[in-house]
Design a protein around this motif. Structure first.
Motif, PDB file in Angstrom:
ATOM      1  N   ARG A 274     -31.072  11.467 -46.764  1.00  0.00           N
ATOM      2  CA  ARG A 274     -30.181  11.374 -45.598  1.00  0.00           C
ATOM      3  C   ARG A 274     -29.593  12.742 -45.349  1.00  0.00           C
ATOM      4  O   ARG A 274     -29.554  13.580 -46.249  1.00  0.00           O
ATOM      5  CB  ARG A 274     -29.032  10.404 -45.865  1.00  0.00           C
TER       6      ARG A 274
ATOM      7  N   ALA B   7     -30.521   9.581 -50.883  1.00  0.00           N
ATOM      8  CA  ALA B   7     -29.931   8.269 -50.606  1.00  0.00           C
ATOM      9  C   ALA B   7     -30.639   7.184 -51.397  1.00  0.00           C
ATOM     10  O   ALA B   7     -30.152   6.067 -51.522  1.00  0.00           O
ATOM     11  CB  ALA B   7     -30.005   7.961 -49.120  1.00  0.00           C
TER      12      ALA B   7
ATOM     13  N   GLY C  11     -34.504   8.436 -42.633  1.00  0.00           N
ATOM     14  CA  GLY C  11     -33.057   8.416 -42.812  1.00  0.00           C
ATOM     15  C   GLY C  11     -32.391   9.704 -42.372  1.00  0.00           C
ATOM     16  O   GLY C  11     -31.181   9.737 -42.153  1.00  0.00           O
TER      17      GLY C  11
END
Ligand code: SF4
Ligand code: SF4
Length: 376
Positions: free
Chosen positions: A58, A71, A78
Motif C-alpha cells: 500500500r 500491507a 493496493g
C-alpha cells in the motif's frame, strides 16, 4: 460504461487466474505494462507475471511524503499511484527524433522510427486514462501529429482498476476523472477479496472475457464493488473548487499568493516530471564524437527550469513567482482554451512529490480566499 457495468454483465476473475490474463495478452502480441515497484516507488513498466505487481503493498502519501508499506494479503492493486504514469510509456523521457549523417557533398537526414508493439495497460487508474486522453489532444489531436507518440499509442488496450481507496492526496472526484473507470476503457477491474470484478467496455474486452471463459459475477459481488467505489468517491479529503476557476486565475495574476508560494517553491520541477499531463520538452542536438553524424533528441523539460523561458537573450519568467503562476494558470485555466479540457486530472502526484509539500488544492483555495485583495 465499463466503470459501472450498467449496460453489460460483470464477470469474476479469480486472483489465481490473473496470470492467465497476462499470458493471453502477451500471446496476442501486446506489451503488457502496469504498476511495478522500482527503487521504492511504483512506476509503470512491463508486467510478465502477477508477481511483478506490487502484491501486498500500500502507499502512504501526503504533501511531500511517499512511502510504500507492506500491507500483506493478496492485494494486487493496493497502491493508488506512484511517480510513474502512462506518460512515460507513450511520450518517452528522452528519445532521438532524427539522425543526420555527413555524406559526400552534403548530409542525409533520417527519421528515427523504432519498432513498436501495441500496449496493454493493466491496472492503471481512471485518472491516468483521463490524463492519456489529454496527452492525445496535445500530441495527435491537432493539425500536426507527433508520429513518435502516435506509433506507440496505436492499438492500446486499457484494463483500468477502479479505485476503492483514495490516497490522501487524491482529488479526482472534484476534477470529474475518477474514481470509477471512464466509458471507453476495454475492461475495468474492481478488487475484492480473492477476486476481481470485471466490467466490459468494448468488443476487445468482451473477446478477452470470452477467451478466459470468466463466470458472470453474482449480484452481491457487483453491489459490493459499486459500493466500494462510491465510498472512495466521497472519502477524498482534498478537492478543487472548479467554479469559475479560469476566471479566478486570470483575474488574480497579481495575487499576493504567488509571492507566498514562491517563498516555498524550490523551482525543482518535480511536479512537472510526475504530472501525467505535462508535456513540455526541449529539443537538443547531440553530435557524435567522429564529427560525421548527430542526433536530434527530445527530452522532457519543465516550465520551472530557469532556462525554459530564456528566448532571444531575455528571460520572460525570471522569478519563481512567474513560473509557479504560469504552471498553475496553464494547468487549470489556459489549458482549457488551448485543448478544451483542464490540464489537471486530480491524481495528486505533484502534491506527494513536491519536496516542500506545496499543495495545488491549497494554493487554489488560498487564491480564491484572497480574491480581490482580501487576505486569507
Ligand atoms: S497537476 Fe498535479 S494533481 Fe493535477 S494531474 Fe498534474 S500531477 Fe496530477
Ligand atoms: S511546486 Fe514543489 S515540486 Fe513544483 S517546482 Fe516548486 S518545489 Fe518543486
Amino acid at each position: 460504461m465499463a466503470g459501472t457495468g450498467e449496460s453489460r454483465a460483470a464477470f469474476l476473475l479469480p486472483k489465481d487466474r490473473v496470470n492467465d490474463l497476462i499470458d493471453l495478452l502477451w500471446a496476442r502480441g501486446f506489451r503488457v505494462v502496469g504498476p511495478v515497484v522500482r527503487n521504492g516507488a511504483v512506476v509503470i513498466d512491463e508486467v510478465r507475471a502477477v508477481q511483478d505487481l506490487p502484491v501486498g503493498r500500500r502507499d502512504d502519501q501526503e504533501a511531500g511524503v511517499y512511502r510504500l508499506q507492506e500491507a500483506g494479503g493478496d492485494l494486487l492493486f493496493g497502491v493508488v499511484n506512484g511517480p510513474g504514469s502512462l506518460k512515460g510509456i507513450f511520450y518517452l523521457p528522452r528519445e532521438p527524433l532524427i539522425e543526420m549523417r555527413r555524406e559526400r557533398g552534403g548530409f542525409a537526414v533520417r527519421e528515427v522510427a523504432e519498432e513498436t508493439q501495441p500496449v496493454a495497460a493493466l491496472g492503471v487508474r481512471p485518472c491516468d486514462l483521463a490524463a492519456l486522453e489529454i496527452q492525445d489532444r496535445v500530441f495527435i489531436g491537432g493539425r500536426f501529429r507527433d508520429t513518435h507518440y502516435e506509433r506507440r499509442r496505436q492499438g492500446l488496450l486499457s484494463i483500468v482498476v477502479n479505485c476503492t481507496r483514495a490516497a490522501p492526496t487524491c482529488f479526482c472526484s472534484s476534477m470529474g476523472t475518477g474514481p470509477a473507470a471512464p466509458a471507453g476503457c476495454d475492461l475495468a477491474l474492481t478488487e475484492l477479496d480473492g477476486r476481481l470484478l470485471v466490467d466490459v467496455g468494448s468488443a476487445a474486452g468482451e473477446e478477452l472475457v470470452g477467451t478466459l471463459a470468466l463466470e458472470v459475477a453474482p449480484p452481491a459481488d457487483v453491489a459490493a464493488a459499486r459500493s466500494e467505489v462510491d465510498a472512495c468517491a466521497t472519502s477524498m479529503a482534498r478537492a478543487v473548487d472548479r467554479s469559475d476557476l479560469p476566471g479566478l486565475l486570470f483575474d488574480e495574476v497579481e495575487s499576493p499568493q504567488w509571492d507566498d508560494v514562491a517563498r516555498r517553491c524550490l523551482s525543482c520541477g518535480n511536479c512537472t516530471m510526475v504530472c501525467p499531463t505535462c508535456f513540455c520538452h526541449a529539443v537538443v542536438e547531440v553530435p557524435a564524437l567522429d564529427n560525421a553524424s548527430s542526433q536530434r533528441v527530445r527530452q522532457w523539460d519543465s516550465c520551472f527550469s530557469y532556462e525554459f523561458a530564456h528566448i532571444a537573450g531575455k528571460n520572460f519568467r525570471p522569478r519563481i513567482r512567474d513560473r509557479y503562476r504560469q504552471w498553475l494558470t496553464h494547468k487549470l485555466a489556459s489549458w482549457i482554451d488551448q485543448f478544451g479540457t483542464s490540464g489537471c486530472v486530480g491524481c495528486g502526484r505533484c502534491i506527494s512529490w513536491c519536496p516542500v509539500g506545496i499543495d495545488l488544492t491549497a494554493e487554489v483555495a488560498a487564491i480564491r480566499a484572497r480574491r480581490g485583495g482580501t487576505p486569507s
